[in-house]
Motif scaffolding. Structure first.
Motif, short mmCIF file in Angstrom:
data_model
loop_
_atom_site.label_atom_id
_atom_site.label_comp_id
_atom_site.label_asym_id
_atom_site.label_seq_id
_atom_site.Cartn_x
_atom_site.Cartn_y
_atom_site.Cartn_z
N LEU A 171 6.93 75.08 29.63
CA LEU A 171 6.59 75.20 31.06
C LEU A 171 7.87 75.24 31.89
O LEU A 171 7.92 74.74 33.00
N TYR A 172 8.90 75.87 31.34
CA TYR A 172 10.23 75.82 31.93
C TYR A 172 10.42 76.73 33.14
O TYR A 172 11.33 76.50 33.93
N ASN A 173 9.62 77.76 33.28
CA ASN A 173 9.76 78.65 34.43
C ASN A 173 8.41 79.34 34.68
O ASN A 173 7.46 79.19 33.91
N ALA A 174 8.34 80.09 35.77
CA ALA A 174 7.08 80.72 36.17
C ALA A 174 6.54 81.66 35.09
O ALA A 174 5.34 81.66 34.82
N ALA A 175 7.41 82.44 34.48
CA ALA A 175 6.96 83.38 33.45
C ALA A 175 6.38 82.63 32.25
O ALA A 175 5.35 83.04 31.69
N ALA A 176 7.03 81.54 31.86
CA ALA A 176 6.54 80.76 30.73
C ALA A 176 5.20 80.12 31.05
O ALA A 176 4.30 80.07 30.20
N ILE A 177 5.05 79.64 32.28
CA ILE A 177 3.80 78.99 32.68
C ILE A 177 2.65 80.00 32.73
O ILE A 177 1.58 79.75 32.17
N THR A 178 2.87 81.13 33.36
CA THR A 178 1.78 82.09 33.51
C THR A 178 1.36 82.74 32.20
O THR A 178 0.23 83.22 32.09
N SER A 179 2.23 82.73 31.22
CA SER A 179 1.87 83.32 29.92
C SER A 179 1.52 82.27 28.87
O SER A 179 1.19 82.61 27.74
N ASN A 180 1.57 81.00 29.24
CA ASN A 180 1.30 79.92 28.30
C ASN A 180 -0.19 79.89 27.95
O ASN A 180 -1.04 79.72 28.83
N PRO A 181 -0.53 80.04 26.67
CA PRO A 181 -1.95 80.08 26.29
C PRO A 181 -2.71 78.79 26.60
O PRO A 181 -3.91 78.83 26.89
N ASN A 182 -2.02 77.65 26.60
CA ASN A 182 -2.69 76.39 26.94
C ASN A 182 -3.00 76.31 28.43
O ASN A 182 -4.06 75.80 28.81
N VAL A 183 -2.11 76.82 29.25
CA VAL A 183 -2.36 76.86 30.70
C VAL A 183 -3.52 77.81 30.98
O VAL A 183 -4.43 77.48 31.76
N ILE A 184 -3.51 78.95 30.34
CA ILE A 184 -4.59 79.93 30.53
C ILE A 184 -5.93 79.33 30.13
O ILE A 184 -6.91 79.41 30.88
N ALA A 185 -5.97 78.68 28.97
CA ALA A 185 -7.22 78.08 28.48
C ALA A 185 -7.70 76.97 29.41
O ALA A 185 -8.89 76.88 29.73
N HIS A 186 -6.78 76.11 29.85
CA HIS A 186 -7.20 75.01 30.71
C HIS A 186 -7.63 75.51 32.09
O HIS A 186 -8.55 74.96 32.69
N GLY A 187 -6.99 76.56 32.57
CA GLY A 187 -7.41 77.16 33.83
C GLY A 187 -8.85 77.65 33.76
O GLY A 187 -9.62 77.48 34.72
N LYS A 188 -9.21 78.22 32.63
CA LYS A 188 -10.60 78.67 32.44
C LYS A 188 -11.54 77.47 32.42
O LYS A 188 -12.63 77.52 33.00
N VAL A 189 -11.12 76.39 31.76
CA VAL A 189 -11.94 75.18 31.71
C VAL A 189 -12.18 74.63 33.11
O VAL A 189 -13.29 74.21 33.45
N VAL A 190 -11.13 74.62 33.92
CA VAL A 190 -11.25 74.13 35.30
C VAL A 190 -12.29 74.95 36.07
O VAL A 190 -13.17 74.40 36.73
N LEU A 191 -12.20 76.27 35.96
CA LEU A 191 -13.14 77.12 36.70
C LEU A 191 -14.56 76.99 36.16
O LEU A 191 -15.53 76.98 36.93
N GLU A 192 -14.69 76.85 34.85
CA GLU A 192 -16.02 76.64 34.28
C GLU A 192 -16.60 75.31 34.77
O GLU A 192 -17.80 75.20 35.01
N GLY A 193 -15.72 74.32 34.94
CA GLY A 193 -16.16 73.04 35.50
C GLY A 193 -16.64 73.18 36.93
O GLY A 193 -17.61 72.54 37.35
N LEU A 194 -15.98 74.04 37.69
CA LEU A 194 -16.42 74.28 39.06
C LEU A 194 -17.78 74.97 39.12
O LEU A 194 -18.55 74.73 40.04
N THR A 195 -18.07 75.80 38.14
CA THR A 195 -19.38 76.44 38.13
C THR A 195 -20.48 75.40 37.93
O THR A 195 -21.60 75.59 38.41
N ARG A 196 -20.16 74.30 37.26
CA ARG A 196 -21.13 73.20 37.14
C ARG A 196 -21.44 72.62 38.51
O ARG A 196 -22.58 72.27 38.80
N ALA A 197 -20.41 72.50 39.35
CA ALA A 197 -20.63 71.98 40.70
C ALA A 197 -21.47 72.94 41.53
O ALA A 197 -22.33 72.51 42.31
#
Length: 147
Positions: A49-75
């Motif tokens: 997670l050292y820079n913006a490019a690393a963060i935006t392409s990080n598969p764990n960040v991508i996966a967790h971002g999807k989890v967050v949005l799926e959680g919002l659909t529950r709300a």
């Protein structure tokens, strides 16, 4: 209990019918991690997670971002009982993960920016107000365990 107008209910459901969870979730989480770098401390196991490019392409960040949005659909599906819907997540984030509850607001702000970009001119002042009310209720529910 939160009072929702018919317009707010319809608007929130409409927003979630238009956005792509696979795009918006990762984009919002990435933005939060880049703009507020201190939030990265909760994602130590995510790898680079050292820079913006690393963060935006990080598969764990991508996966967790999807989890967050799926959680919002529950709300969205439980607008009349968001606090109960998020009770377990509140306990998890406060007692196990020890997340500073202010970070939920930071992520909500980033989510508003990303959604505004996705919706463009359809993200009017009234739509924004309804969406931000929704996010404020979610943030409050996630922070419930901290009070």
């Amino acid at each position: 209990m939160v009072e929702w107008t018919d317009f707010e209910r319809a608007t929130i459901q409409d927003i979630f019918s238009k956005i792509d969870v696979d795009v918006v979730g990762p984009a919002a989480l990435s933005r939060c991690l880049v703009v507020y770098p201190w939030t990265q401390r909760y994602f130590g196991k995510f790898g680079n997670l050292y820079n913006a490019a690393a963060i935006t392409s990080n598969p764990n960040v991508i996966a967790h971002g999807k989890v967050v949005l799926e959680g919002l659909t529950r709300a969205v599906k439980n607008l009349d009982n968001i606090k109960a819907t998020y009770a377990e997540l509140s306990v998890l984030h406060s007692e196990k993960l020890n997340v500073d509850p202010d970070n939920f607001k930071l992520l909500a702000d980033c989510l508003s920016i990303v959604v505004a970009g996705q919706l463009g001119k359809d993200f009017t002042g009234d739509v924004q107000a309804a969406f931000q009310k929704f996010l404020a209720v979610v943030v409050s529910a996630l922070g419930k365990q901290y009070h």
